[in-house]
Design a protein around this motif. Structure first.
Motif, mmCIF file in Angstrom:
data_model
loop_
_atom_site.group_PDB
_atom_site.id
_atom_site.type_symbol
_atom_site.label_atom_id
_atom_site.label_comp_id
_atom_site.label_asym_id
_atom_site.label_seq_id
_atom_site.Cartn_x
_atom_site.Cartn_y
_atom_site.Cartn_z
ATOM 1 N N GLN A 21 0.809 -1.427 -0.028
ATOM 2 C CA GLN A 21 0.036 0.094 0.061
ATOM 3 C C GLN A 21 1.009 1.307 0.172
ATOM 4 N N LEU A 22 1.909 1.144 0.690
ATOM 5 C CA LEU A 22 2.781 2.501 0.663
ATOM 6 C C LEU A 22 3.437 2.674 -0.363
ATOM 7 N N ASP A 23 3.678 1.626 -1.488
ATOM 8 C CA ASP A 23 4.272 1.657 -2.919
ATOM 9 C C ASP A 23 3.255 2.473 -3.824
ATOM 10 N N ARG A 24 1.945 2.158 -3.303
ATOM 11 C CA ARG A 24 1.042 3.006 -4.160
ATOM 12 C C ARG A 24 0.384 4.346 -4.024
ATOM 13 N N ALA A 25 0.795 4.823 -2.646
ATOM 14 C CA ALA A 25 0.474 6.050 -2.107
ATOM 15 C C ALA A 25 1.262 7.185 -2.400
ATOM 16 N N PRO A 26 0.729 8.287 -2.683
ATOM 17 C CA PRO A 26 1.513 9.324 -2.848
ATOM 18 C C PRO A 26 2.299 9.760 -1.487
ATOM 19 N N ALA A 27 3.387 10.343 -1.755
ATOM 20 C CA ALA A 27 4.318 10.749 -0.638
ATOM 21 C C ALA A 27 3.728 11.705 0.342
ATOM 22 N N ASP A 28 2.706 12.250 -0.052
ATOM 23 C CA ASP A 28 2.074 13.579 0.910
ATOM 24 C C ASP A 28 0.703 13.546 0.468
ATOM 25 N N LEU A 41 -4.638 6.782 3.255
ATOM 26 C CA LEU A 41 -5.205 6.777 4.480
ATOM 27 C C LEU A 41 -5.127 5.827 5.437
ATOM 28 N N LYS A 42 -5.051 6.031 6.757
ATOM 29 C CA LYS A 42 -5.256 5.371 7.783
ATOM 30 C C LYS A 42 -6.829 5.095 7.986
ATOM 31 N N LEU A 43 -7.182 3.794 8.250
ATOM 32 C CA LEU A 43 -8.457 3.319 8.815
ATOM 33 C C LEU A 43 -8.431 2.637 10.004
ATOM 34 N N VAL A 44 -9.553 2.291 10.756
ATOM 35 C CA VAL A 44 -9.558 1.603 12.040
ATOM 36 C C VAL A 44 -10.129 0.263 11.446
ATOM 37 N N GLU A 100 -4.973 0.815 13.559
ATOM 38 C CA GLU A 100 -5.017 1.596 12.257
ATOM 39 C C GLU A 100 -4.343 0.948 11.114
ATOM 40 N N VAL A 101 -5.024 0.699 10.135
ATOM 41 C CA VAL A 101 -4.383 0.104 8.841
ATOM 42 C C VAL A 101 -4.266 1.264 7.603
ATOM 43 N N PHE A 102 -3.412 0.953 6.862
ATOM 44 C CA PHE A 102 -3.130 1.860 5.970
ATOM 45 C C PHE A 102 -3.697 1.569 4.477
ATOM 46 N N VAL A 103 -4.188 2.288 3.805
ATOM 47 C CA VAL A 103 -4.764 1.985 2.583
ATOM 48 C C VAL A 103 -4.301 2.935 1.592
ATOM 49 N N ALA A 104 -4.229 2.687 0.220
ATOM 50 C CA ALA A 104 -4.107 3.617 -1.065
ATOM 51 C C ALA A 104 -5.109 3.448 -1.806
ATOM 52 N N ILE A 105 -5.868 4.837 -1.995
ATOM 53 C CA ILE A 105 -7.130 4.735 -2.743
ATOM 54 C C ILE A 105 -6.841 5.629 -4.221
ATOM 55 N N ASP A 106 -6.977 4.828 -5.206
ATOM 56 C CA ASP A 106 -6.753 5.477 -6.476
ATOM 57 C C ASP A 106 -8.276 6.051 -6.874
ATOM 58 N N ALA A 107 -7.832 7.584 -6.890
ATOM 59 C CA ALA A 107 -9.066 8.378 -7.556
ATOM 60 C C ALA A 107 -8.770 8.911 -8.975
ATOM 61 N N SER A 108 -8.092 8.239 -9.767
ATOM 62 C CA SER A 108 -7.787 8.722 -11.050
ATOM 63 C C SER A 108 -8.653 8.509 -12.154
ATOM 64 N N GLY A 109 -9.811 7.598 -11.746
ATOM 65 C CA GLY A 109 -10.639 7.168 -12.955
ATOM 66 C C GLY A 109 -11.567 8.185 -13.285
ATOM 67 N N THR A 150 -11.194 -2.959 -3.157
ATOM 68 C CA THR A 150 -10.179 -3.781 -3.077
ATOM 69 C C THR A 150 -9.231 -3.589 -1.796
ATOM 70 N N ALA A 151 -9.114 -2.084 -1.598
ATOM 71 C CA ALA A 151 -8.005 -1.605 -0.436
ATOM 72 C C ALA A 151 -8.347 -2.222 0.853
ATOM 73 N N THR A 152 -9.744 -1.872 1.263
ATOM 74 C CA THR A 152 -10.185 -2.019 2.492
ATOM 75 C C THR A 152 -10.410 -3.479 2.713
ATOM 76 N N LEU A 153 -10.650 -4.285 1.987
ATOM 77 C CA LEU A 153 -10.764 -5.770 1.900
ATOM 78 C C LEU A 153 -9.395 -6.395 2.518
ATOM 79 N N GLY A 154 -8.381 -5.751 1.533
ATOM 80 C CA GLY A 154 -6.919 -6.450 1.992
ATOM 81 C C GLY A 154 -6.465 -5.870 3.453
ATOM 82 N N ALA A 155 -6.895 -4.459 3.671
ATOM 83 C CA ALA A 155 -6.515 -4.097 4.739
ATOM 84 C C ALA A 155 -7.039 -4.704 6.057
ATOM 85 N N HIS A 156 -8.484 -4.951 6.215
ATOM 86 C CA HIS A 156 -9.097 -5.737 7.222
ATOM 87 C C HIS A 156 -8.664 -6.948 7.433
ATOM 88 N N ARG A 157 -7.953 -7.786 6.462
ATOM 89 C CA ARG A 157 -7.489 -9.010 6.521
ATOM 90 C C ARG A 157 -5.968 -8.939 7.043
#
Length: 484
Positions: free
Chosen positions: A230-237, A299-302, A321-330, A342-349
């Motif tokens: 997820q960190l690889d897919r997220a912006p630096a900031d 984003l971090k989610l609980v 808290e789990v970290f997810v990268a969310i793609d908003a480019s579509g 996809t992101a939340t399913l993986g994070a909650h696991r």
């Protein structure tokens, strides 16, 4: 604009009588803290001396036929049943953290004598205020048990109990389980029946033992691999421009109370064939990313971490808290929903790990993980039985939304922290708060984001809205390009 809080909540609570109630458990024991305890302990220490920020309260109503001694006896029974309610934090000089379970001791119960109140809305309103006041008193987790209660008595008859726990003892799901268990104990007492047995679940010491076992450490490695992906897919900031001059105090929390947002979420979820929580998260993520000129955000989610049978009924703090990268480019909001799913399913696991190891991964990757979303409202929301509102009715409801500044803090570690809450007095409302670092989001932009999110959700209730159009619909200007 005025605060929608009913007048009953604005009036001071009459003076309560404090009692110390004795408890007795099975053992005294000390061991490592769980990963969930370590996670929240770091946050508690960072917010000192405002430890009340991490308190959680829930209400249980008392059935007819149970007197005050009976209520106090069942509260003592709860404390004896659950080790988390009699566990102290034991911080070490080297930064380590242990937990100590007490075999005996006392906890505080305030008894509030009520007069002139009635069952129903008035009583609910009164206890909503009482719960907030009970939550406002912090715990010293190193010296006092992390549990207290308030009992409301009307004309000598107990009516309701407010349970208040430190987040070190239990997360929201755990406190809700505790309130439900108290309700079952009181119901059995009223009927003269045997008390229901304690649901089987791991105690915190047992959870820590599992986490440090070979199986637990393998689970952690899998979770950390997910973090790296997820960190690889997220912006630096999520806020790529240099920080500005902060306000004083630096961190401001705005609050929007809305009747339109729940209805818009309901309609948008049906229209886009998704769920209410996913629509809310996708809209928030896309608006945050696009309003900052980005096409993704981190984003971090609980996550509750209760998928294992031994944790289903655990009264403890197992959430992390789990970290997810969310793609908003579509080009379509449906694309964002797909990324969220996809992101939340993986994070909650993959939500159980030592928090310091996850922080080290983020630092190594050079990714800021200071933006959080914690959606508590949707965990209790139920689809109303009335027909969906028309666009005109939604617009009218949005016109009645109320914004206010909830508080201002000198210190925190977040740039963006959005939370949602149910409004105890009115299930048709949602309370959305946004805590922002004013060096990244000036106060006007914090308010603008909350109001803009409402506008975006109303638009999504009527049809699709390309993520690129979110900022204009929200009324948020997109900052210019970043020159490096």
């Amino acid at each position: 604009m005025t605060d929608p809080t009913p007048q009953a909540l604005a009036t001071p609570t009459p003076e309560a009588t404090r009692q110390l109630i004795a408890f007795r458990g099975d053992r005294t024991a000390t061991g490592p803290a769980t990963w969930g305890q370590q996670h929240i302990w770091r946050d508690i220490v960072a917010m000192l001396p405002d430890t009340a920020f991490f308190n959680i309260a829930q209400v249980a109503f008392v059935p007819p036929g149970v007197d005050l001694p009976g209520v106090l006896e069942q509260l003592a029974e709860l404390t004896s049943r659950h080790e988390s309610l009699r566990t102290l934090a034991v911080p070490g000089a080297d930064g380590s953290l242990q937990q100590r379970v007490l075999a005996e001791g006392t906890f505080e119960v305030d008894v509030l004598e009520l007069t002139g109140a009635e069952h129903g809305a008035e009583l609910r309103e009164h206890f909503a205020g009482a719960a907030r006041r009970l939550e406002g008193r912090g715990f010293d987790n190193t010296a006092e048990v992390p549990f207290r209660a308030l009992v409301g008595v009307l004309d000598g008859v107990p009516q309701a109990v407010v349970l208040c726990l430190s987040h070190f003892a239990a997360d929201l799901a755990g406190v809700r389980l505790l309130a439900g268990e108290l309700g079952a104990l009181l119901a059995a007492r009223a009927e003269g029946a045997e008390p229901p047995p304690r649901p089987p679940a791991r105690e915190p010491l047992e959870q820590a033992e599992f986490e440090n076992s070979p199986d637990g450490l393998r689970m952690e490695e899998k979770a950390l691999r997910h973090w790296s992906t997820q960190l690889d897919r997220a912006p630096a900031d999520n806020f790529p421009r240099p920080p500005g001059d902060p306000a004083a105090p630096r961190f401001w929390r705005g609050e929007l109370v809305s009747r339109a947002v729940p209805e818009a979420l309901r309609a948008a979820a049906e229209r886009h064939r998704s769920t209410v929580p996913n629509v809310l998260l996708a809209a928030t993520a896309a608006l945050l990313a696009r309003s900052e000129g980005l096409e993704a955000c981190g984003l971090k989610l609980v996550t509750a971490n209760r998928f294992r049978p031994e944790l289903h009924h655990a009264v403890g703090n197992v959430a992390q808290e789990v970290f997810v990268a969310i793609d908003a480019s579509g080009d379509s909001f449906t694309d964002v929903l797909r990324s969220v799913w996809t992101a939340t399913l993986g994070a909650h696991r993959n939500g159980q790990f030592r928090p310091e190891r996850a922080r080290a991964l983020a630092e190594e990757a050079g990714v800021a993980v200071d933006c959080l979303v914690n959606d508590l409202w949707s965990t209790t929301w139920e689809t109303p039985d009335h027909p969906a509102l028309s666009p005109g009715q939604l617009a009218q409801a949005a016109g009645e939304s109320v914004f206010r500044w909830a508080d201002r803090l000198d210190q925190d570690e977040v740039a963006f922290f959005l939370e949602t809450f149910a409004v105890f007095e009115d299930p048709g409302l949602i309370r959305i708060t946004l805590l922002g670092d004013t060096s990244r989001m000036e106060p006007a932009r914090i308010e603008g984001f909350l109001r803009g999110l409402e506008r975006v959700l109303l638009a999504l209730a009527e049809g699709d809205l390309p993520p690129a159009d979110f900022p204009s619909v929200a009324g948020l200007n997109v900052p210019g390009p970043v020159f490096r």
